[in-house]
Design a protein around this motif. Structure first.
Motif, mmCIF file in Angstrom:
data_model
loop_
_atom_site.group_PDB
_atom_site.id
_atom_site.type_symbol
_atom_site.label_atom_id
_atom_site.label_comp_id
_atom_site.label_asym_id
_atom_site.label_seq_id
_atom_site.Cartn_x
_atom_site.Cartn_y
_atom_site.Cartn_z
ATOM 1 N N ALA A 242 0.823 -1.213 0.000
ATOM 2 C CA ALA A 242 0.000 0.000 0.000
ATOM 3 C C ALA A 242 0.858 1.264 0.000
ATOM 4 O O ALA A 242 0.323 2.371 0.011
ATOM 5 N N GLU A 243 2.164 1.062 0.010
ATOM 6 C CA GLU A 243 3.125 2.171 0.057
ATOM 7 C C GLU A 243 2.890 3.047 1.282
ATOM 8 O O GLU A 243 2.871 4.278 1.202
ATOM 9 N N LEU A 244 2.702 2.366 2.409
ATOM 10 C CA LEU A 244 2.443 3.054 3.672
ATOM 11 C C LEU A 244 3.409 2.567 4.746
ATOM 12 O O LEU A 244 3.974 1.478 4.651
ATOM 13 N N ARG A 245 3.560 3.383 5.768
ATOM 14 C CA ARG A 245 4.281 3.004 6.974
ATOM 15 C C ARG A 245 3.253 2.861 8.099
ATOM 16 O O ARG A 245 2.140 3.398 7.993
ATOM 17 N N PRO A 246 3.614 2.181 9.172
ATOM 18 C CA PRO A 246 2.651 2.030 10.271
ATOM 19 C C PRO A 246 2.036 3.363 10.715
ATOM 20 O O PRO A 246 0.841 3.419 11.018
ATOM 21 N N ASP A 247 2.819 4.423 10.723
ATOM 22 C CA ASP A 247 2.307 5.728 11.167
ATOM 23 C C ASP A 247 1.203 6.273 10.265
ATOM 24 O O ASP A 247 0.467 7.187 10.664
ATOM 25 N N ASP A 248 1.109 5.748 9.048
ATOM 26 C CA ASP A 248 0.077 6.230 8.118
ATOM 27 C C ASP A 248 -1.294 5.622 8.408
ATOM 28 O O ASP A 248 -2.283 6.025 7.804
ATOM 29 N N ILE A 249 -1.339 4.629 9.296
ATOM 30 C CA ILE A 249 -2.602 3.960 9.608
ATOM 31 C C ILE A 249 -3.351 4.788 10.659
ATOM 32 O O ILE A 249 -2.826 5.073 11.729
ATOM 33 N N ASP A 250 -4.596 5.153 10.344
ATOM 34 C CA ASP A 250 -5.374 6.004 11.252
ATOM 35 C C ASP A 250 -6.146 5.198 12.279
ATOM 36 O O ASP A 250 -6.463 5.704 13.362
ATOM 37 N N VAL A 251 -6.511 3.982 11.905
ATOM 38 C CA VAL A 251 -7.283 3.154 12.824
ATOM 39 C C VAL A 251 -6.913 1.694 12.582
ATOM 40 O O VAL A 251 -6.795 1.251 11.444
ATOM 41 N N LEU A 252 -6.676 0.994 13.681
ATOM 42 C CA LEU A 252 -6.160 -0.372 13.607
ATOM 43 C C LEU A 252 -7.237 -1.312 14.158
ATOM 44 O O LEU A 252 -7.734 -1.112 15.268
ATOM 45 N N GLN A 253 -7.579 -2.321 13.362
ATOM 46 C CA GLN A 253 -8.598 -3.287 13.788
ATOM 47 C C GLN A 253 -7.999 -4.683 13.705
ATOM 48 O O GLN A 253 -8.323 -5.466 12.809
ATOM 49 N N PRO A 254 -7.117 -5.021 14.642
ATOM 50 C CA PRO A 254 -6.453 -6.323 14.605
ATOM 51 C C PRO A 254 -7.332 -7.420 15.179
ATOM 52 O O PRO A 254 -8.024 -7.219 16.185
ATOM 53 N N TYR A 255 -7.293 -8.567 14.558
ATOM 54 C CA TYR A 255 -8.045 -9.729 15.029
ATOM 55 C C TYR A 255 -7.623 -10.022 16.464
ATOM 56 O O TYR A 255 -6.443 -10.141 16.768
ATOM 57 N N ASP A 256 -8.606 -10.131 17.352
ATOM 58 C CA ASP A 256 -8.305 -10.258 18.779
ATOM 59 C C ASP A 256 -9.088 -11.411 19.400
ATOM 60 O O ASP A 256 -10.018 -11.194 20.157
ATOM 61 N N ASP A 257 -8.671 -12.623 19.095
ATOM 62 C CA ASP A 257 -9.242 -13.753 19.837
ATOM 63 C C ASP A 257 -8.725 -13.737 21.269
ATOM 64 O O ASP A 257 -9.415 -14.136 22.207
ATOM 65 N N PHE A 258 -7.494 -13.238 21.429
ATOM 66 C CA PHE A 258 -6.875 -13.052 22.746
ATOM 67 C C PHE A 258 -6.078 -11.753 22.685
ATOM 68 O O PHE A 258 -5.526 -11.419 21.636
ATOM 69 N N LEU A 259 -5.994 -11.041 23.797
ATOM 70 C CA LEU A 259 -5.322 -9.743 23.775
ATOM 71 C C LEU A 259 -3.845 -9.863 23.416
ATOM 72 O O LEU A 259 -3.291 -8.995 22.750
ATOM 73 N N ILE A 260 -3.203 -10.953 23.850
ATOM 74 C CA ILE A 260 -1.777 -11.111 23.552
ATOM 75 C C ILE A 260 -1.551 -11.120 22.040
ATOM 76 O O ILE A 260 -0.507 -10.661 21.556
ATOM 77 N N ALA A 261 -2.536 -11.596 21.282
ATOM 78 C CA ALA A 261 -2.386 -11.630 19.822
ATOM 79 C C ALA A 261 -2.277 -10.228 19.240
ATOM 80 O O ALA A 261 -1.584 -10.012 18.241
ATOM 81 N N VAL A 262 -2.954 -9.266 19.860
ATOM 82 C CA VAL A 262 -2.874 -7.878 19.391
ATOM 83 C C VAL A 262 -1.452 -7.342 19.600
ATOM 84 O O VAL A 262 -0.877 -6.690 18.727
ATOM 85 N N LEU A 263 -0.871 -7.651 20.761
ATOM 86 C CA LEU A 263 0.495 -7.171 21.034
ATOM 87 C C LEU A 263 1.484 -7.792 20.048
ATOM 88 O O LEU A 263 2.379 -7.112 19.536
ATOM 89 N N LEU A 264 1.338 -9.101 19.789
ATOM 90 C CA LEU A 264 2.239 -9.751 18.830
ATOM 91 C C LEU A 264 2.100 -9.112 17.446
ATOM 92 O O LEU A 264 3.089 -8.925 16.738
ATOM 93 N N GLN A 265 0.866 -8.748 17.083
ATOM 94 C CA GLN A 265 0.665 -8.133 15.760
ATOM 95 C C GLN A 265 1.294 -6.746 15.696
ATOM 96 O O GLN A 265 1.844 -6.363 14.661
#
Lengths: 392, 136
Positions: A272-295
């Motif tokens: 997408a020619e983007l860096r993480p800072d370019d993301i305005d809202v993050l919706q990571p799959y969260d079956d468990f909270l630790i998975a969000v941190l790993l992502q």
């Protein structure tokens, strides 16, 4: 999927149902409700839909003709049809598969559906290592898998309790403002509540985990040209997508905390020619909270083992500088079985369409949405996928 | 008597489960790749071979992950809480099994473990891990 960069495909509408624990409903009933809602809000004729992609439903897991039965229930006559079985990755996977089918010329307008009533009826039977090598030695499913994964992470980097507590509270604040979240989860939560919640599979706490519920969603994907012809002035484009299934089958990575996101996260952003800072809202799959941190670590928002210090410095709420799972995520809204990834996906769409009301992020342009699926033997999760969505 | 799920052998796993009845833990071995694999697969993960050898594991390994399970699986209620682990065998593959002969608080990821045998159930015998120095 480089063709996505040219924005040839557009999401023009979505709908979702209230998430309910033990509703006593069926997946087909939920599907009918959500499709009727989508047709109504999008204002299109059902005959406009000539493609259909669905997730499986745990509550109907014995039916090997699920997508066809749903098409029959819903009165669809698709020219391209599939059910996707990469677990929680299937929801996002279907948006990508719909884009591919459209690009290939098989169809123009695809209904992507997820509906499951797993908390009312679970018909799954996971043959293979799950029943042969796990359950007979005391495995009870994802709780154990994520307890083990958490212990491996803790041994390497320390247990990120503060970050998990902060994330739990931020997501719960989203659920309090999200009327479709499960009512039994819409109660205020403090970091102390999180930290004192009981251990289910040490070091995993109860409030690290999703609760199963019933519910569904539908998303309408079409060509950008057709969207214009139909008069849609608000659209969202998928602009990059990557997936990986059965990550690391040869055990090349001797670290079970490393997941497929170490591959697909950076790839999806780069495409997408983007860096993480370019993301305005993050919706990571969260079956468990630790998975969000790993992502966060493996998608490149911070380095390995840095999630704790990274989260400490950021405001994860809808009003903050890194909004994460603004509707509560699955952990605080509920996980409607294999439609669970739709909770993250639809929240991204609500934010980008400006429909998130009391929890609306201010003028978001791009969202990163992810999916996680399937628990392989003795490793991290099996499938990881990531998509960048952009408001036109 | 136990209500735990029985061990069941299939086309792919019968040699493994038969050997557990004799307290031997077998791994599939691919001589062309010089690699071991577990659980038993229909094909080598490393080469196109299907004629894999069965070789007995040393039983020695390293603790990769450990969890104290408070939510029992079917039949495991009376033993709750119990310890589950992933152990990386000296031969390479990781194995998921319960831990015995140690308190959860005393276990450390990275410590040396050894395979021990539990009860016979169905067509196999349960394998567990204990700290390398502990008595069974």
């Amino acid at each position: 999927m480089r063709f996505l960069r040219n924005r040839p495909v557009a999401i023009v509408g979505y709908a979702d149902t209230k998430l309910v624990r033990n509703s006593g409903r069926t997946a087909a009933g939920i599907a009918g409700e959500v499709v009727a809602s989508l047709l109504d809000t999008a204002g299109i004729e059902r005959d406009e839909i000539d493609g259909f992609a669905t997730t499986l439903a745990m509550s109907e897991a014995g039916n090997p003709f699920w997508s066809n039965l749903l098409a029959e229930h819903l009165g669809l006559c698709p020219r391209w049809c599939q059910s996707t079985d990469i677990g929680g990755s299937s929801n996002l996977g279907n948006i990508a598969r719909a884009a591919m089918a459209i690009e290939a010329g098989l169809c123009t307008t695809v209904l992507c559906l997820g509906a499951d009533a797993v908390s009312s009826h679970d018909a799954t039977d996971q043959t293979g290592h799950r029943t042969e090598f796990c359950q007979p030695v005391g495995y009870i499913g994802p709780l154990v898998a994520f307890g083990l994964l958490s212990s491996a992470y803790a041994a390497r980097y320390g247990m990120p309790d503060e970050a998990l507590a902060k994330l739990a509270v931020a997501q719960r604040e989203g659920a309090l403002l999200n009327e479709v979240a499960c009512d039994i989860l819409r109660k205020p939560l403090t970091e102390a509540d999180y930290l004192s919640s009981r251990m289910v599979s040490h070091p995993l706490r109860l409030l690290d985990c999703v609760m199963r519920c019933d519910g569904g969603y539908a998303v309408l994907v079409t060509t950008t040209a057709r969207a214009r012809a139909l008069g849609f002035d608000r659209v969202v484009h998928p602009i990059s997508y990557r997936e990986i299934v059965n990550f690391d089958p040869k055990d090349a990575v001797d670290d079970i905390t490393v997941s497929g996101f170490s591959v697909v996260g950076p790839e999806a952003l780069r495409d997408a020619e983007l860096r993480p800072d370019d993301i305005d809202v993050l919706q990571p799959y969260d079956d468990f909270l630790i998975a969000v941190l790993l992502q966060l670590e493996q998608c490149g928002f911070c380095g390995p083992g840095q999630a704790q210090s990274f989260v400490k410095e950021r405001d994860l709420r809808f009003s903050g500088d890194l909004p994460i799972n603004t509707g509560g995520g699955q952990v605080s809204a509920g996980q409607p079985g294999l439609a669970g990834g739709g909770v993250n996906l639809v929240e991204a769409l609500k934010q980008l369409f400006g429909d998130a009301r009391a929890r609306q992020v201010r003028d978001p342009r791009r969202a990163l949405v992810t999916g996680i699926g399937v628990l392989p033997y003795g490793r991290n999760w099996g499938s990881s996928n990531a998509m960048v969505l952009e408001r036109a | 008597m136990t209500d735990k799920p029985p061990f069941t052998a299939t086309e792919l796993t019968r040699p493994f489960w038969d050997a557990t009845l004799e307290r031997r833990f077998l791994l599939q071995y691919d001589p062309a790749a010089d690699r071991y694999q577990f659980y038993p697969r229909p094909i080598s993960l490393f080469t196109p071979r299907t004629d894999l050898e069965w070789r007995e594991a040393s039983g020695a390994g390293t603790l990769v992950a450990v969890s104290l399970c408070h939510t029992p699986g079917p039949g495991f209620g009376p033993e709750t809480p119990y310890i589950l682990s992933i152990v990386r065998l000296r031969e390479g593959p990781r194995v998921f099994a319960r831990v015995t002969g140690a308190a959860y608080e005393d276990l450390r990821v990275g410590q040396e473990m050894r395979l021990v045998w539990g009860e016979e159930r169905g067509e196999g015998r349960e394998y567990l891990f204990a700290p390398a120095g502990a008595n069974p």
